[in-house]
Motif scaffolding. Structure first.
Motif, PDB file in Angstrom:
ATOM      1  N   ALA A   8       0.940  -1.291  -0.031  1.00 20.42           N
ATOM      2  CA  ALA A   8      -0.008   0.000   0.071  1.00 20.42           C
ATOM      3  C   ALA A   8       1.020   1.230   0.154  1.00 20.42           C
ATOM      4  O   ALA A   8       1.728   1.246   1.005  1.00 20.42           O
ATOM      5  CB  ALA A   8      -1.113  -0.005   1.266  1.00 20.42           C
ATOM      6  N   VAL A   9       0.547   2.153  -0.912  1.00 23.02           N
ATOM      7  CA  VAL A   9       1.467   3.306  -1.119  1.00 23.02           C
ATOM      8  C   VAL A   9       0.666   4.547  -1.335  1.00 23.02           C
ATOM      9  O   VAL A   9      -0.450   4.679  -1.560  1.00 23.02           O
ATOM     10  CB  VAL A   9       2.542   3.269  -2.488  1.00 23.02           C
ATOM     11  CG1 VAL A   9       3.396   2.132  -2.271  1.00 23.02           C
ATOM     12  CG2 VAL A   9       1.697   3.129  -3.648  1.00 23.02           C
ATOM     13  N   LYS A  10       1.099   5.723  -0.427  1.00 25.48           N
ATOM     14  CA  LYS A  10       0.175   6.822  -0.355  1.00 25.48           C
ATOM     15  C   LYS A  10       1.337   8.050  -1.054  1.00 25.48           C
ATOM     16  O   LYS A  10       2.471   8.083  -1.098  1.00 25.48           O
ATOM     17  CB  LYS A  10       0.219   7.250   0.751  1.00 25.48           C
ATOM     18  CG  LYS A  10      -0.746   8.545   1.042  1.00 25.48           C
ATOM     19  CD  LYS A  10      -0.993   8.859   2.549  1.00 25.48           C
ATOM     20  CE  LYS A  10      -1.708  10.241   2.387  1.00 25.48           C
ATOM     21  NZ  LYS A  10      -1.691  11.011   3.902  1.00 25.48           N
ATOM     22  N   ASP A  43       7.351   4.005   2.180  1.00 24.94           N
ATOM     23  CA  ASP A  43       6.489   3.096   1.365  1.00 24.94           C
ATOM     24  C   ASP A  43       7.480   2.311   0.109  1.00 24.94           C
ATOM     25  O   ASP A  43       7.167   1.188  -0.404  1.00 24.94           O
ATOM     26  CB  ASP A  43       5.407   3.735   0.642  1.00 24.94           C
ATOM     27  CG  ASP A  43       4.156   4.215   1.776  1.00 24.94           C
ATOM     28  OD1 ASP A  43       4.459   3.901   2.806  1.00 24.94           O
ATOM     29  OD2 ASP A  43       3.042   4.992   1.343  1.00 24.94           O
ATOM     30  N   MET A  66      -4.929   4.944  -2.732  1.00 28.11           N
ATOM     31  CA  MET A  66      -6.331   5.634  -2.857  1.00 28.11           C
ATOM     32  C   MET A  66      -5.563   7.210  -2.742  1.00 28.11           C
ATOM     33  O   MET A  66      -4.886   7.497  -2.059  1.00 28.11           O
ATOM     34  CB  MET A  66      -7.073   5.382  -1.610  1.00 28.11           C
ATOM     35  CG  MET A  66      -8.401   6.219  -1.774  1.00 28.11           C
ATOM     36  SD  MET A  66      -9.306   6.669  -0.100  1.00 28.11           S
ATOM     37  CE  MET A  66      -8.456   8.082   0.023  1.00 28.11           C
ATOM     38  N   GLY A  96     -11.998  13.686   1.436  1.00 27.65           N
ATOM     39  CA  GLY A  96     -12.491  14.032   2.945  1.00 27.65           C
ATOM     40  C   GLY A  96     -12.337  12.677   3.920  1.00 27.65           C
ATOM     41  O   GLY A  96     -12.743  12.632   4.932  1.00 27.65           O
ATOM     42  N   SER A  97     -11.942  11.475   3.328  1.00 27.81           N
ATOM     43  CA  SER A  97     -11.758  10.270   4.109  1.00 27.81           C
ATOM     44  C   SER A  97     -10.729  10.347   5.276  1.00 27.81           C
ATOM     45  O   SER A  97      -9.636  10.946   5.006  1.00 27.81           O
ATOM     46  CB  SER A  97     -11.459   8.939   3.140  1.00 27.81           C
ATOM     47  OG  SER A  97     -12.390   8.555   2.204  1.00 27.81           O
ATOM     48  N   THR A 102     -10.354   5.579   4.874  1.00 30.35           N
ATOM     49  CA  THR A 102      -9.150   5.249   3.734  1.00 30.35           C
ATOM     50  C   THR A 102      -8.843   3.944   3.924  1.00 30.35           C
ATOM     51  O   THR A 102      -8.737   3.098   2.826  1.00 30.35           O
ATOM     52  CB  THR A 102      -7.927   6.057   4.200  1.00 30.35           C
ATOM     53  OG1 THR A 102      -8.321   7.450   4.299  1.00 30.35           O
ATOM     54  CG2 THR A 102      -6.777   5.580   3.425  1.00 30.35           C
ATOM     55  N   GLY A 122       4.226   1.565   4.735  1.00 21.30           N
ATOM     56  CA  GLY A 122       5.046   1.979   5.570  1.00 21.30           C
ATOM     57  C   GLY A 122       4.418   2.108   6.952  1.00 21.30           C
ATOM     58  O   GLY A 122       3.214   2.081   7.108  1.00 21.30           O
ATOM     59  N   THR A 125       3.039   7.912   7.377  1.00 23.35           N
ATOM     60  CA  THR A 125       3.416   8.883   6.221  1.00 23.35           C
ATOM     61  C   THR A 125       4.150  10.085   6.752  1.00 23.35           C
ATOM     62  O   THR A 125       3.948  10.404   7.967  1.00 23.35           O
ATOM     63  CB  THR A 125       1.938   9.338   5.620  1.00 23.35           C
ATOM     64  OG1 THR A 125       1.216   9.970   6.666  1.00 23.35           O
ATOM     65  CG2 THR A 125       1.314   8.024   5.031  1.00 23.35           C
ATOM     66  N   SER A 128       0.297  12.908   7.024  1.00 24.91           N
ATOM     67  CA  SER A 128      -0.465  12.799   8.317  1.00 24.91           C
ATOM     68  C   SER A 128       0.011  12.103   9.325  1.00 24.91           C
ATOM     69  O   SER A 128      -0.314  12.436  10.603  1.00 24.91           O
ATOM     70  CB  SER A 128      -1.827  12.195   7.948  1.00 24.91           C
ATOM     71  OG  SER A 128      -2.346  12.919   6.718  1.00 24.91           O
ATOM     72  N   THR A 130      -0.382   9.288  10.960  1.00 23.17           N
ATOM     73  CA  THR A 130      -1.180   8.756  11.940  1.00 23.17           C
ATOM     74  C   THR A 130      -0.497   7.186  12.526  1.00 23.17           C
ATOM     75  O   THR A 130      -0.683   6.954  13.591  1.00 23.17           O
ATOM     76  CB  THR A 130      -2.621   8.795  11.877  1.00 23.17           C
ATOM     77  OG1 THR A 130      -2.790   7.687  10.768  1.00 23.17           O
ATOM     78  CG2 THR A 130      -3.139  10.176  11.649  1.00 23.17           C
ATOM     79  N   GLY A 131      -0.288   6.556  11.375  1.00 27.60           N
ATOM     80  CA  GLY A 131       0.321   5.359  11.657  1.00 27.60           C
ATOM     81  C   GLY A 131      -1.171   4.408  11.947  1.00 27.60           C
ATOM     82  O   GLY A 131      -0.911   2.978  12.223  1.00 27.60           O
ATOM     83  N   GLN A 132      -2.013   5.000  11.603  1.00 21.84           N
ATOM     84  CA  GLN A 132      -3.479   3.891  11.885  1.00 21.84           C
ATOM     85  C   GLN A 132      -3.788   3.037  10.693  1.00 21.84           C
ATOM     86  O   GLN A 132      -4.465   2.155  10.883  1.00 21.84           O
ATOM     87  CB  GLN A 132      -4.456   5.030  12.132  1.00 21.84           C
ATOM     88  CG  GLN A 132      -4.199   5.865  13.472  1.00 21.84           C
ATOM     89  CD  GLN A 132      -5.293   6.840  13.612  1.00 21.84           C
ATOM     90  OE1 GLN A 132      -6.215   7.149  12.700  1.00 21.84           O
ATOM     91  NE2 GLN A 132      -5.276   7.657  14.734  1.00 21.84           N
ATOM     92  N   VAL A 133      -3.499   3.745   9.609  1.00 14.77           N
ATOM     93  CA  VAL A 133      -4.186   2.825   8.334  1.00 14.77           C
ATOM     94  C   VAL A 133      -3.683   1.235   8.427  1.00 14.77           C
ATOM     95  O   VAL A 133      -4.589   0.531   8.105  1.00 14.77           O
ATOM     96  CB  VAL A 133      -3.533   3.716   7.106  1.00 14.77           C
ATOM     97  CG1 VAL A 133      -3.781   2.683   5.767  1.00 14.77           C
ATOM     98  CG2 VAL A 133      -4.405   4.776   6.808  1.00 14.77           C
ATOM     99  N   THR A 231     -14.004  10.671  12.261  1.00 15.93           N
ATOM    100  CA  THR A 231     -13.049  11.876  12.937  1.00 15.93           C
ATOM    101  C   THR A 231     -13.303  13.240  12.164  1.00 15.93           C
ATOM    102  O   THR A 231     -13.512  13.144  10.826  1.00 15.93           O
ATOM    103  CB  THR A 231     -11.612  11.722  13.148  1.00 15.93           C
ATOM    104  OG1 THR A 231     -11.405  11.170  11.973  1.00 15.93           O
ATOM    105  CG2 THR A 231     -11.485  10.325  14.074  1.00 15.93           C
TER     106      THR A 231
END
Ligand SMILES: Cc1cc2nc3c(=O)[nH]c(=O)nc-3n(C[C@H](O)[C@H](O)[C@H](O)COP(=O)(O)OP(=O)(O)OC[C@H]3O[C@@H](n4cnc5c(N)ncnc54)[C@H](O)[C@@H]3O)c2cc1C
Length: 269
Positions: A8-10, A43, A66, A96-97, A102, A122, A125, A128, A130-133, A231
């Protein structure tokens, strides 16, 4: 069955040009206009790890993102590095996700590729962060996850052994596949796309997926974008840094002495 790894790459603004970013105080979103966009640096390490595993064990490496239509460029870049195929999830309804929406969207895109053994992300990022994805992705894909990974050892296609960095050391964790792993930059030194890689990339498949791809995997329209994001950014506060300049004059030895006195006074040393 052939090993299938998804990375997964952003797309993120180039950190070397962060001074060109601004924050929309009303929406709390980052304006990236005019700032060069690149693959999130971590990533690339995730992709490098996937390519190294493929070189040892064979299989397929897919990359997915995405993002807006321009994010296609980072998929092309990843294909030039050596990934076999790519997918871009792009739809106005994704705008706005937050991290949850996401991850929901990206998980549907991953399912669109079919069965997978390992998803590598990764750890966070640069925009952002957050390390949540990655953990959310694992939840939506109903598999285990390990974050903060600095080493992956893959003895076969059934399980992996990873080193997970914790404060003051690391844990060695054995994980049954399929799983989601998020990696740190110390995991490897990534390769750069070669000229041959860039030429080959032009012939590789890039799937274009929209909201209908999410619906295929049970994600409703109300779960996408702003509507599907629990959120909200309530306020954006810019931190200001105050600096007091103090000029010291005299011979170098005197200045050094003055400096030591001042640093002691400020309890720096
Ligand atoms: C209310 C709200 C509204 C927002 N609106 C917008 C907006 O309109 N536009 C906008 O650009 N951002 C928006 N954001 C930010 C957006 O939520 C995050 O950019 C996104 O969810 C990823 O979070 P992150 O960068 O912290 O990822 P992290 O969790 O730090 O990323 C870790 C890893 O997950 C993977 N990953 C993360 N994002 C993606 C992705 N998109 N595709 C594939 N893999 C990924 C990568 O491997 C990455 O290294 C919004 C956030 C909130 C809270």
């Amino acid at each position: 069955m052939q090993l299938h790894i998804v990375v997964a790459v952003k797309q993120v603004p180039d950190p070397d040009h962060f001074d060109g970013l601004s924050v929309d105080r009303r929406t709390g979103s980052i304006s990236r206009a005019g700032v060069p966009l690149i693959i999130n640096p971590l990533d690339r390490h995730a992709l490098e790890e996937a390519l190294r595993i493929k070189e040892r064990l064979g299989g397929t490496v897919s990359v997915i993102t995405m993002g807006p239509p321009l994010a296609r460029r980072i998929i092309e870049d990843a294909l030039a590095m050596g990934a076999d195929r790519g997918a871009i999830l792009c739809d106005p309804s994704f705008a706005g996700s937050d991290t949850l929406a996401t991850a929901r969207i990206v998980s549907a895109g991953i399912r669109n590729f079919g069965e997978f053994d390992l998803v590598i992300c990764g750890n966070e990022t640069v925009d952002s962060s957050t390390g949540q994805v990655p953990p959310q992705l694992a939840e939506f894909l109903n598999v285990v996850h390990v974050t903060h990974v600095r080493r992956i050892d893959m003895p076969g296609t059934e399980r992996i052994i990873v080193e997970r960095v914790v404060e003051g050391g690391y844990l060695t964790v054995e994980v049954k596949l399929p799983a989601v792993i998020s990696v740190l930059k110390t995991i490897n030194t990534f390769r750069l796309p070669s000229v041959a890689g860039i030429v080959e990339a032009a012939g590789k498949e890039i799937r274009e997926l929209d909201a209908s791809a999410c619906r295929m995997f049970g994600v409703g329209d109300h779960e996408l974008g702003l509507e599907g994001s629990p959120t909200r950014v309530l306020e954006v506060v810019e931190s200001t840094m105050k600096r007091n300049a103090l000029m010291m004059t005299g011979e170098p030895e005197d200045v050094a002495k003055q400096l030591v006195v001042k640093l002691r006074e400020l309890q720096v040393i």
